[in-house]
Design a protein around this motif. Structure first.
Motif, PDB file in Angstrom:
ATOM      1  N   ILE A 637       0.833  -1.203   0.000  1.00 50.72           N
ATOM      2  CA  ILE A 637       0.000   0.000   0.000  1.00 50.72           C
ATOM      3  C   ILE A 637       0.869   1.254   0.000  1.00 50.72           C
ATOM      4  O   ILE A 637       0.586   2.233  -0.709  1.00 50.72           O
ATOM      5  N   THR A 638       1.961   1.235   0.765  1.00 47.99           N
ATOM      6  CA  THR A 638       2.873   2.386   0.779  1.00 47.99           C
ATOM      7  C   THR A 638       3.498   2.607  -0.595  1.00 47.99           C
ATOM      8  O   THR A 638       3.604   3.744  -1.066  1.00 47.99           O
ATOM      9  N   LEU A 639       3.913   1.514  -1.234  1.00 42.83           N
ATOM     10  CA  LEU A 639       4.466   1.636  -2.577  1.00 42.83           C
ATOM     11  C   LEU A 639       3.450   2.251  -3.532  1.00 42.83           C
ATOM     12  O   LEU A 639       3.782   3.126  -4.342  1.00 42.83           O
ATOM     13  N   GLN A 640       2.205   1.809  -3.444  1.00 39.10           N
ATOM     14  CA  GLN A 640       1.170   2.347  -4.320  1.00 39.10           C
ATOM     15  C   GLN A 640       0.925   3.826  -4.049  1.00 39.10           C
ATOM     16  O   GLN A 640       0.723   4.621  -4.975  1.00 39.10           O
ATOM     17  N   ARG A 641       0.951   4.202  -2.768  1.00 36.18           N
ATOM     18  CA  ARG A 641       0.724   5.613  -2.435  1.00 36.18           C
ATOM     19  C   ARG A 641       1.884   6.484  -2.906  1.00 36.18           C
ATOM     20  O   ARG A 641       1.680   7.629  -3.347  1.00 36.18           O
ATOM     21  N   LEU A 664       0.451  12.111   2.557  1.00 34.72           N
ATOM     22  CA  LEU A 664       1.578  11.425   1.938  1.00 34.72           C
ATOM     23  C   LEU A 664       1.947  10.190   2.743  1.00 34.72           C
ATOM     24  O   LEU A 664       1.816  10.166   3.971  1.00 34.72           O
ATOM     25  N   PRO A 665       2.430   9.146   2.060  1.00 33.25           N
ATOM     26  CA  PRO A 665       2.887   7.966   2.805  1.00 33.25           C
ATOM     27  C   PRO A 665       4.120   8.298   3.631  1.00 33.25           C
ATOM     28  O   PRO A 665       4.973   9.080   3.204  1.00 33.25           O
ATOM     29  N   ARG A 666       4.222   7.720   4.802  1.00 31.54           N
ATOM     30  CA  ARG A 666       5.355   7.988   5.677  1.00 31.54           C
ATOM     31  C   ARG A 666       6.532   7.122   5.249  1.00 31.54           C
ATOM     32  O   ARG A 666       6.440   5.895   5.233  1.00 31.54           O
ATOM     33  N   LEU A 667       7.630   7.777   4.863  1.00 31.51           N
ATOM     34  CA  LEU A 667       8.858   7.081   4.497  1.00 31.51           C
ATOM     35  C   LEU A 667       9.865   7.316   5.612  1.00 31.51           C
ATOM     36  O   LEU A 667      10.565   8.328   5.643  1.00 31.51           O
ATOM     37  N   ALA A 668       9.906   6.374   6.549  1.00 33.29           N
ATOM     38  CA  ALA A 668      10.748   6.565   7.731  1.00 33.29           C
ATOM     39  C   ALA A 668      12.217   6.705   7.368  1.00 33.29           C
ATOM     40  O   ALA A 668      12.960   7.449   8.012  1.00 33.29           O
ATOM     41  N   ALA A 669      12.655   5.996   6.319  1.00 34.00           N
ATOM     42  CA  ALA A 669      14.069   6.048   5.943  1.00 34.00           C
ATOM     43  C   ALA A 669      14.421   7.310   5.165  1.00 34.00           C
ATOM     44  O   ALA A 669      15.589   7.674   5.078  1.00 34.00           O
ATOM     45  N   TYR A 670      13.397   7.988   4.605  1.00 36.12           N
ATOM     46  CA  TYR A 670      13.654   9.158   3.765  1.00 36.12           C
ATOM     47  C   TYR A 670      12.699  10.291   4.140  1.00 36.12           C
ATOM     48  O   TYR A 670      11.863  10.722   3.332  1.00 36.12           O
ATOM     49  N   PRO A 671      12.789  10.786   5.362  1.00 35.88           N
ATOM     50  CA  PRO A 671      11.844  11.837   5.780  1.00 35.88           C
ATOM     51  C   PRO A 671      12.006  13.129   4.996  1.00 35.88           C
ATOM     52  O   PRO A 671      11.049  13.884   4.846  1.00 35.88           O
ATOM     53  N   MET A 675       9.233  15.864   3.153  1.00 33.77           N
ATOM     54  CA  MET A 675       9.240  17.310   3.335  1.00 33.77           C
ATOM     55  C   MET A 675       9.266  18.032   1.990  1.00 33.77           C
ATOM     56  O   MET A 675       8.502  18.983   1.761  1.00 33.77           O
ATOM     57  N   GLU A 676      10.128  17.566   1.077  1.00 32.08           N
ATOM     58  CA  GLU A 676      10.233  18.222  -0.222  1.00 32.08           C
ATOM     59  C   GLU A 676       9.005  17.960  -1.099  1.00 32.08           C
ATOM     60  O   GLU A 676       8.632  18.801  -1.912  1.00 32.08           O
ATOM     61  N   LEU A 677       8.365  16.799  -0.937  1.00 28.27           N
ATOM     62  CA  LEU A 677       7.123  16.547  -1.672  1.00 28.27           C
ATOM     63  C   LEU A 677       6.035  17.523  -1.240  1.00 28.27           C
ATOM     64  O   LEU A 677       5.284  18.050  -2.069  1.00 28.27           O
ATOM     65  N   ARG A 678       5.937  17.768   0.062  1.00 30.00           N
ATOM     66  CA  ARG A 678       4.954  18.759   0.544  1.00 30.00           C
ATOM     67  C   ARG A 678       5.313  20.157   0.036  1.00 30.00           C
ATOM     68  O   ARG A 678       4.429  20.921  -0.366  1.00 30.00           O
ATOM     69  N   ALA A 679       6.603  20.489   0.077  1.00 29.58           N
ATOM     70  CA  ALA A 679       7.023  21.805  -0.424  1.00 29.58           C
ATOM     71  C   ALA A 679       6.720  21.934  -1.910  1.00 29.58           C
ATOM     72  O   ALA A 679       6.302  23.001  -2.379  1.00 29.58           O
ATOM     73  N   LEU A 680       6.921  20.858  -2.658  1.00 28.63           N
ATOM     74  CA  LEU A 680       6.623  20.886  -4.086  1.00 28.63           C
ATOM     75  C   LEU A 680       5.137  21.094  -4.327  1.00 28.63           C
ATOM     76  O   LEU A 680       4.728  21.898  -5.176  1.00 28.63           O
ATOM     77  N   SER A 681       4.316  20.383  -3.568  1.00 30.45           N
ATOM     78  CA  SER A 681       2.866  20.547  -3.716  1.00 30.45           C
ATOM     79  C   SER A 681       2.439  21.975  -3.388  1.00 30.45           C
ATOM     80  O   SER A 681       1.644  22.586  -4.110  1.00 30.45           O
TER      81      SER A 681
END
Length: 718
Positions: A637-641, A664-671, A675-681
């Motif tokens: 599900i995370t991969l799909q999101r 957004l899906p939580r990517l614990a290894a790449y937080p 952050m940048e995805l939200r900034a991009l949006s």
């Protein structure tokens, strides 16, 4: 979000944990921490037309080596041809020697073939234009314009560095005034080939003494760009330094790859250079993560260490002490980003200390690069003609404008109409409208001063030997300063061109000077008109596609990294990183071209935050690809999101609408990616709102003009 702070670290900011969401570093934990802070976005590029742009010197070094080679090549070729064939025909050899100005950075093995192609291009330009001039002046106008367009297309598609099409057009224009008829065309081509051969020999003269100097120089430049990036941490110059480091590193990869000849790539020297290239690449990606996570500057010793590694590329004895960064690393968690950065720098120093590869390597950094050495030339030409490429409109603009400029000069009765075409070519090489305007002013002012100097030299009636020597010296001086300021280069190039032109076809000196000034002004005006009227919005219309292309490549990289069922071998990892880096470099180039087009599209300026966020996501994806270990498993599900999030952002930028991301899906290894995805949006939403506001304001302005026009009509009737 919890703050991780390691005891014993230096500076005001703790190291950043790579493996979890403890991804910050705003200072000591005081209990009121609100989470990690996003790195500041620097000011967008602002090309200007002002006194500094016209008269100031650009950053960079003086091209002493190129200047010396240009002087020697032109002097020798001109003298030999003048002795054998006469001075009038000898000017073609002097121009053919300008092959020495091309492929100055590439390895000698590749350079030998590339310069041979450049020389063939010069010979073809002389043959075609000399033949056209023997028919009618109108045929010469058409052939010069075609030469400009084809040279622009081929040079851009095959990544031929500066001076690009400029000297192909110069050779073409002078060949139109060379004395002779249709029967003399083979002789003209032969003389140009002789000059090209001299230029080839001078450019290759360093091969016996410093056969691998270009490769060493490229890798050292990558380490210096890395040092500049490390100095930019915590400053507004971060994104600009990141782009510079990425382009320099991409150039280093290309140059080292081109140098992998069959007998050389298996040597210990080649293995060491490949290892250093991979080290600087990996250090750059870890530095990218540190740059985005740390709000304060790094200690100066870190950047100085990278500078020392640059010196060690060619001289292993100058490598810094691998233990020199231990004091900075003490107390940090081994998996924190800063500790990893210092560890990689130390290991790079150990690799740099090895003059050969007698010692067993603990990794695969010395293995052969996973790519074809020679680029696919025909494929590059085909791809440059696609609708997404900027090369096609650039080449068409050059062809149409240069042809129109030459035709206008001939119709106006200008005796030296070919100078109009040459000036137009020089001006249009600037790229966007702002740079073209600067170049027009520089060309006009430089020509005015240069004509005075050139006329003074011609009035003295110098002996042929002095003319040959002066032409060579002026050519070398031009190449010395052209990279710093085109105005001063024009001052030096104009008397050189007058000497060659007068030698090829003697003409009354005062008329020659007046014609040169008029032709330059007309050519500069046509160059400006071409940049304003022809495909002016080509970059602006392609910018959303460039952003979408980076997001699509990033999506593929992140899915490959996160999907536990996907095994990324070394070859695929290299190709993904190569394509990602190429897309990032191209995006910034498209934006800088678009922002310099005047009147600027209202949609271009607000896209700078979008470009920055897109680039940062791409660099973080590159860093994720560089990690050998897999992150913690994520669910389907995370991969799909993740897939849906990137697809939605791509669709939104292509359709110029507000993205609908949701949670957004939580990517614990790449937080930081979250952050940048939200900034991009958010930046996309702001850009769309500004577009809508600008469109509404334009509608209101039009309605107001219509009301004023209607009121004037009523007042006139009354």
């Amino acid at each position: 979000m919890e703050v991780v702070r390691d005891l014993g670290t230096t500076g005001d900011t703790g190291p950043i944990n790579l493996g979890g969401s403890h991804d910050s570093g705003d200072g000591p934990d005081t209990g009121s921490h609100k989470g990690p802070r996003r790195a500041e976005v620097g000011a967008r590029p602002r090309p200007r037309v002002d006194l500094k742009a016209v008269f100031g010197l650009e950053a960079g070094a003086w091209a002493w080596t190129t200047a010396a080679q240009a002087t020697i090549a032109m002097t020798v070729s001109f003298a030999l041809a003048a002795l054998v064939f006469g001075p009038q025909i000898g000017t073609l050899a002097a121009l053919g020697s300008m092959t020495v100005l091309y492929e100055k950075k590439t390895p000698y093995a590749y350079r030998s073939a590339a310069l041979a192609l450049v020389g063939l291009g010069f010979v073809a330009a002389v043959a075609v234009n000399s033949m056209a001039a023997s028919l009618t002046p109108w045929a010469a106008v058409v052939s010069i314009g075609l030469t400009a367009g084809v040279a622009t297309w081929v040079c851009a598609a095959w990544r031929v560095d500066k001076p690009g099409p400029m000297f192909f057009v110069l050779v073409a224009t002078i060949s139109t005034i060379a004395p002779g008829s249709l029967a003399d065309v083979p002789l003209h081509a032969l003389v140009a080939a002789m000059g090209a051969a001299v230029g080839w020999a001078v450019s290759m003269s360093g091969a016996p003494l410093r056969g691998r100097h270009p490769e060493y120089k490229a890798v050292a430049a990558a380490f210096r760009a890395l040092a500049a990036l490390l100095r930019s941490v915590g400053t507004p110059d971060l994104d600009h330094a990141q782009h510079k480091a990425s382009t320099t590193l991409a150039d280093a990869w290309r140059i080292v790859l081109l140098g992998q000849t069959r007998g050389y790539r298996t040597t210990s020297e080649a293995a060491r250079l490949r290892a250093l290239l991979r080290w600087v690449s990996d250090v750059h990606l870890v530095a990218t993560q540190v740059c985005m996570a740390r709000p304060t500057p790094l200690p100066e010793e870190v950047a100085g260490y990278a500078d020392d590694l640059a010196l060690a590329v060619a001289d292993p004895g100058r490598a810094p002490d691998p233990d020199a960064l231990d004091e900075l690393r003490r107390g940090m968690r081994p998996r924190s980003l800063e500790a990893r950065l210092y560890s990689l720098l130390s290991r790079a120093s150990q690799s740099a200390r090895r003059a050969g590869q007698d010692e067993e390597e603990d990794d695969e950094r010395t293995e052969t690069l996973h790519d074809e050495r020679y680029p696919a030339l025909l494929g590059a030409l085909r791809s440059s003609l696609s609708g997404d490429s900027l090369i096609r409109p650039t080449a068409l603009r050059m062809w149409v404008t240069v042809t129109a400029a030459g035709a206008f000069g001939l119709a106006l009765g200008l005796d030296h109409y070919y100078w109009v075409a040459l000036t137009t070519t020089a001006v249009l090489q600037a790229g966007n409208v702002v740079l073209t305007m600067n170049r027009s002013v520089q060309r006009s002012l430089g020509t005015l001063v240069g004509v005075v100097a050139g006329v003074g030299l011609l009035l003295v009636d110098l002996p042929l030997a002095v003319v040959i020597l002066l032409a060579g010296v002026l050519q070398g001086a031009t190449q010395l300063v052209v990279g710093r300021n085109f105005l001063y280069a024009s001052v030096l190039m104009t008397p050189m061109a007058l000497l060659l032109s007068y030698t090829a076809s003697p003409y009354p000196i005062t008329e020659l000077a007046g014609s040169r000034i008029i032709d330059t002004v007309v050519g500069a005006a046509f160059g400006m008109a071409g940049s304003l009227l022809l495909w002016r919005k080509a970059s602006a219309t392609r910018l959303p596609q460039a952003i979408a292309g980076v997001l699509e490549t990033t999506r593929q990289c992140m899915l490959a990294v996160l999907d536990q069922e996907v095994e990324i071998d070394s070859g695929r990892r290299y190709r993904l990183r190569r394509d990602m880096r190429a897309a990032l470099v191209s995006l910034r180039g498209v934006y800088e071209s678009a922002i310099g087009d005047v009147p600027r599209a209202a949609s271009t300026r607000p896209l700078w935050p979008v470009v920055v966020a897109t680039q940062r996501i791409g660099y973080l994806a590159l860093a994720a690809l560089a990690q050998d270990r897999k992150p913690e498993p994520v669910g389907v599900i995370t991969l799909q999101r993740v897939d849906l999030a990137f697809r939605e952002l791509t669709s939104a930028i292509e359709e110029r609408r507000t993205p609908r991301l949701g949670a957004l899906p939580r990517l614990a290894a790449y937080p930081r990616i979250n952050m940048e995805l939200r900034a991009l949006s958010n930046s996309m939403t702001t850009a769309v709102a500004q577009d809508e506001r600008s469109a509404q304001q334009e509608v209101e302005r039009r309605a107001q003009r219509e009301r004023h026009r209607a009121q004037k009509d009523v007042d006139a009737d009354l």
